[in-house]
Every structure is written in C-alpha cells, then in structure tokens.
Design an enzyme around this catalytic site. Sequence first.
Site, mmCIF file in Angstrom:
data_model
loop_
_atom_site.group_PDB
_atom_site.id
_atom_site.type_symbol
_atom_site.label_atom_id
_atom_site.label_comp_id
_atom_site.label_asym_id
_atom_site.label_seq_id
_atom_site.Cartn_x
_atom_site.Cartn_y
_atom_site.Cartn_z
ATOM 1 N N SER A 86 0.787 -1.235 0.000
ATOM 2 C CA SER A 86 0.000 0.000 0.000
ATOM 3 C C SER A 86 0.814 1.278 0.000
ATOM 4 O O SER A 86 0.231 2.369 -0.097
ATOM 5 C CB SER A 86 -0.968 -0.004 1.179
ATOM 6 O OG SER A 86 -2.010 -0.925 0.935
ATOM 7 N N GLY A 325 2.930 -0.840 3.922
ATOM 8 C CA GLY A 325 2.241 -1.689 2.978
ATOM 9 C C GLY A 325 2.288 -3.156 3.365
ATOM 10 O O GLY A 325 3.257 -3.632 3.953
#
Length: 378
Positions: A86, A325
């Site tokens: 992410s 992420g």
Amino acid sequence: MAKAVAVALAVLTAGAVVPTAAAAPFADRHDAVQQGLNALVRSDGMPAALASVTDGKGHTRTYTAGVGDVATGAEVPRDGQVRIGSNTKTFTAVVVMQLVAEGKVELDGHVDTYLPGLVHGDGIDGGCITVRQLLQHTSGLPNYTGYLSDDIRYYEPRELLDLALRQKADFEPGKGWKYSNTNYLVAGLLVQKVTGRPLAVEIHQRVIRRAGLHHTYFPAPGELRIRERHPQGYYQDSEGAPFVDATEWDPSWAWAAGQLVSTNSDLNRFYSELMRGRLVPKPQLDQMRTTVPAGSPFADGAGYGLGLVSTPLSCGNDVYWGHGGSMTGYETRGGITGNGQAVNVAVTTQPGKATQKHMEEIVDRALCSAARPGKGQG
C-alpha cells in the site's frame, strides 16, 4: 489465499543474522536497528528482515537479518527489492494531486465527472463521492479485497471494481472513515481516463523518474518475477504453518492500491522528495498532509491525509509521514520526519499485528534516536 496451487516449504526454525559492515561502529541508532531486525527473525519468526536508514543529508545505511531463501539458506540481498503493497497508494495519490495542480482534476469534484456512470451500486453513487474522499478513505466504498477468490491469477481493474460494487456501501460519503483498496482502484481508473495513458506509465513518468528512483517499478500485466536482487517472499496460512514461496504470485489484484516493487532506500528517497515539495506543489502537499483520525490497520494516534499517514513518535510531539504496505509475501513500515530522517523496514511474509507493532517500534526508535542531539549522524 490460493493454498491449493503452492508447494509448502519447510518451516524456518532459526534465521542466521546477516549484519552489514557499517552497523557496528556507530552507537545507539544503528545498533538498535540491527537488534530490532535480529529480533524480528529470532523472536517473531520472520524469514528475513531488511531496513534502510537515511539521514537528512541523504546518507543511507542498510541492514539485513535472516535468510533470503528458506530452502537454500541464501543471504538476504542488502537493500533488495520487495513488493511494497500500500505504499503504492501514495504514488497514486501523488499523480492525482499533480493532475489537481494542473487543473485537470478538482479535488472536491465528483467521481462521476471523470468516470460517468461507473461507480454506482447499493448506497453507492459516484455523483456524491469526491476525489478527496477517495484519497482519504472517507467515501464509504466497500473493500473489494474481502471478496477475492482463492485463485492465483491475473485480475483486470474493472473486474476488481465489480467485486466491490456488488456490496453495499459502508457508509454515506463523508460520514465515516474506513480503509478500502477500492478507493485507490477508482483513483487509478480516474488517472487513466483523465490522462488517456496507463496508470503504470503515469506513475513511472510523473513519480518514479522524477524522484530518481532506480529500483522501483510497476509490474507489467503477467510480469511475475521480481526484476532485481530480492529476498523470497512467503505466505503462511496461519501462525506456525509452513512457509509457502509466494514471490511470483500474480500481484495484479492490488493494482493502484498496492502493486509496486521497490527497495527500502528508494522508499526513503521517495518520501523525502515528496515532503520536500519536489513531486507536488506546496498547496497540494498541504492538502495531502491534512489528516483525519485513522483506525485499523494503522498505529494508535495515526492520521490519514491524501495517501499519506502521520504516525506519532514516542519521543515528543513530532510525527513521521509515510504509509506502509502489506502484500502477499512482504510487509513494509516506515516514513520520514520533518528534519529529513527516513527509515523503512521490510519483512518477507505478512505478519500478525504483534510483529507489525515491533516493526513500527524499530522505525520509532531509529527516528527518535536521530532526533536526539549528537546522535545518529553519518
């Protein structure tokens, strides 16, 4: 996910620590980073852990622990490439904010203006959702990732969107906050519609090349191998289960929300260039840094801006900016402080919440040590 198509490897029982030559001569901060990585391997059971620490002058130190391949015992490549999950959202947000600065997108314009008729469903109306709400996770769009099948295969972005639009909205636009990959899926589609070019091309030209990132790329459709030296990434069905090599599982399900490959040092450089105003103009950067309270999966006290997360430091009133992420086979945590100190840490499987917290503690200790007078330069 996709247990049936993978062959289980032996469980890693003890990781060999691979320190960098640069770590030993310098005190607190550098020792703390290395010790933290060692603990991620020995105590948390991570196959490998990697970190890069960059000071305000751009000098970087890299660290490794564990093994890069549990089958062969190969060393962890120093500053090896990993799937950064992410953190990709920040890259996507930067492209959108550049388009805002160019007058091609209005931050408070509605999705239907750019993608007419595309985003509609049960309680979902693209005529009521703004671009800002997409980037800040306040749109109410349900998260498509909860409805993926166990098949490892290529996904088209529109197919992923259809999964989300079959579900009911989580809340009315602007009436709540909930982390949803669907927001960035739509943002990626918006970029493609406005520019007339693939998202991967826009991210490369507008962000990767401009920031001077030499080890970062958006995998092409069907591109499964990681291009440069990298540790293998592993999937675990449950805590204590055998590690399954997931390095070359198709990443297309993450697309604009999480498909990029990079290194810890490139991430440090990316966030440094962004926070110095070299990727978006100051008015748009100020908007990116305007946050609302964020919940899971972020740390207590975190705020979510427009693709940027502020995380409080334990050593004062300061925060660091980044994203973090989680992607099949890999996890990253890190960010940059206002004085330019940057840290990113990666491990080679998706860990549980306790290990995520330990990763965040390594980042916090390194940044707090750097903030103390007389500590952590070089």
